[in-house]
Design a protein around this motif. Structure first.
Motif, short mmCIF file in Angstrom:
data_model
loop_
_atom_site.label_atom_id
_atom_site.label_comp_id
_atom_site.label_asym_id
_atom_site.label_seq_id
_atom_site.Cartn_x
_atom_site.Cartn_y
_atom_site.Cartn_z
N LEU A 19 12.33 -13.64 -1.57
CA LEU A 19 11.59 -12.54 -2.20
C LEU A 19 10.37 -12.99 -3.00
CD1 LEU A 19 14.52 -10.14 -3.17
CD2 LEU A 19 12.73 -9.75 -1.45
N PRO A 20 10.40 -14.11 -3.75
CA PRO A 20 9.18 -14.53 -4.43
C PRO A 20 8.04 -14.86 -3.45
CG PRO A 20 11.07 -15.62 -5.41
CD PRO A 20 11.55 -14.93 -4.16
N ILE A 21 8.39 -15.43 -2.30
CA ILE A 21 7.36 -15.73 -1.30
C ILE A 21 6.79 -14.44 -0.74
CG2 ILE A 21 6.96 -16.76 0.98
CD1 ILE A 21 9.25 -18.78 0.17
N LEU A 22 7.66 -13.48 -0.40
CA LEU A 22 7.19 -12.20 0.11
C LEU A 22 6.37 -11.46 -0.93
CD1 LEU A 22 10.41 -11.12 2.01
CD2 LEU A 22 8.26 -11.90 3.03
N ALA A 23 6.75 -11.56 -2.20
CA ALA A 23 6.01 -10.89 -3.27
C ALA A 23 4.62 -11.49 -3.46
CB ALA A 23 6.80 -10.96 -4.58
N SER A 24 4.44 -12.75 -3.07
CA SER A 24 3.13 -13.40 -3.25
C SER A 24 2.13 -13.02 -2.16
CB SER A 24 3.30 -14.92 -3.28
OG SER A 24 3.60 -15.43 -1.99
N LEU A 25 2.59 -12.33 -1.10
CA LEU A 25 1.69 -11.92 -0.03
C LEU A 25 0.75 -10.83 -0.54
CD1 LEU A 25 4.24 -11.70 2.92
CD2 LEU A 25 2.62 -13.54 2.45
N PRO A 26 -0.46 -10.80 -0.02
CA PRO A 26 -1.39 -9.75 -0.49
C PRO A 26 -0.88 -8.36 -0.12
CG PRO A 26 -2.37 -11.05 1.30
CD PRO A 26 -1.05 -11.67 0.98
N THR A 27 -1.15 -7.40 -0.98
CA THR A 27 -0.79 -6.01 -0.73
C THR A 27 -1.87 -5.38 0.13
OG1 THR A 27 0.30 -5.88 -2.86
CG2 THR A 27 -0.27 -3.80 -1.84
N LEU A 28 -1.45 -4.72 1.17
CA LEU A 28 -2.39 -4.06 2.08
C LEU A 28 -2.27 -2.56 1.95
CD1 LEU A 28 -1.71 -6.29 5.21
CD2 LEU A 28 -3.53 -6.56 3.53
N ASP A 29 -3.35 -1.86 2.21
CA ASP A 29 -3.34 -0.40 2.15
C ASP A 29 -3.08 0.22 3.51
OD1 ASP A 29 -3.84 -0.34 -0.58
OD2 ASP A 29 -6.01 -0.49 -0.28
N ALA A 30 -2.44 -0.54 4.38
CA ALA A 30 -2.15 -0.06 5.73
C ALA A 30 -0.77 -0.57 6.13
CB ALA A 30 -3.21 -0.58 6.69
N PRO A 31 -0.17 0.03 7.13
CA PRO A 31 1.12 -0.51 7.62
C PRO A 31 0.98 -1.99 7.98
CG PRO A 31 0.66 1.61 8.63
CD PRO A 31 -0.58 1.21 7.89
N SER A 32 2.02 -2.74 7.73
CA SER A 32 2.02 -4.18 7.97
C SER A 32 3.22 -4.57 8.79
CB SER A 32 2.06 -4.94 6.64
OG SER A 32 0.99 -4.55 5.81
N LEU A 33 3.12 -5.68 9.48
CA LEU A 33 4.20 -6.18 10.31
C LEU A 33 4.77 -7.44 9.68
CD1 LEU A 33 5.76 -6.13 13.04
CD2 LEU A 33 3.93 -7.58 13.94
N LEU A 34 6.07 -7.47 9.51
CA LEU A 34 6.77 -8.64 8.99
C LEU A 34 7.77 -9.07 10.06
CD1 LEU A 34 7.45 -10.58 6.64
CD2 LEU A 34 9.09 -8.88 5.88
N VAL A 35 7.65 -10.29 10.53
CA VAL A 35 8.54 -10.82 11.56
C VAL A 35 9.35 -11.93 10.92
CG1 VAL A 35 8.64 -11.97 13.81
CG2 VAL A 35 6.85 -10.28 13.35
N GLY A 36 10.66 -11.89 11.11
CA GLY A 36 11.51 -12.90 10.50
C GLY A 36 12.76 -13.16 11.31
N HIS A 37 13.52 -14.12 10.85
CA HIS A 37 14.80 -14.48 11.44
C HIS A 37 15.81 -13.37 11.16
CE1 HIS A 37 18.65 -16.65 11.66
NE2 HIS A 37 18.04 -17.38 12.58
N GLY A 38 16.80 -13.23 12.02
CA GLY A 38 17.79 -12.16 11.88
C GLY A 38 18.48 -12.13 10.53
N GLY A 39 18.84 -13.30 9.98
CA GLY A 39 19.51 -13.34 8.68
C GLY A 39 18.63 -12.81 7.57
N LEU A 40 17.37 -13.21 7.57
CA LEU A 40 16.42 -12.71 6.57
C LEU A 40 16.20 -11.22 6.76
CD1 LEU A 40 14.33 -13.05 4.32
CD2 LEU A 40 12.68 -13.70 6.10
N ASN A 41 16.00 -10.79 8.02
CA ASN A 41 15.78 -9.37 8.27
C ASN A 41 16.98 -8.54 7.84
OD1 ASN A 41 13.39 -10.19 9.39
ND2 ASN A 41 14.00 -9.85 11.50
N ARG A 42 18.20 -9.01 8.16
CA ARG A 42 19.41 -8.29 7.79
C ARG A 42 19.50 -8.14 6.27
NH1 ARG A 42 22.90 -10.58 10.96
NH2 ARG A 42 22.99 -12.48 9.76
#
Length: 85
Positions: free
Chosen positions: A12-35
């Protein structure tokens, strides 16, 4: 293995450090992280996240809660105290 709680405290700290976009975004990850992420977004308790199954190449459209990933991290229960030496 790594618990869902440990995974979220690491990711979560890594994801929180990503820039905020004003449009829909795509996040691709491993099944465990996605779950784990989907479980938290859906409000599941950490102990129930492992029961959720996600198919390979499954996609979902979700809205990250108000406050984003950092708010999700803050909402996690406090980790148990480590035993002393």
């Amino acid at each position: 293995g790594e618990s869902h709680d440990d995974l979220m405290r690491r990711a979560l700290p890594i994801l929180a450090s990503l820039p905020t976009l004003d449009a829909p975004s795509l996040l691709v990850g491993h099944g465990g992280l996605n779950r784990a992420l989907l479980g938290l977004i859906d409000g599941l308790p950490l102990e129930e996240i492992g029961a959720r199954r996600i198919q390979n190449v499954e996609w979902r459209a979700v809205q990250v809660p108000e406050g984003g990933f950092l708010a999700m991290l803050d909402a996690l229960p406090s980790p148990p105290a480590s035993p002393g030496p």
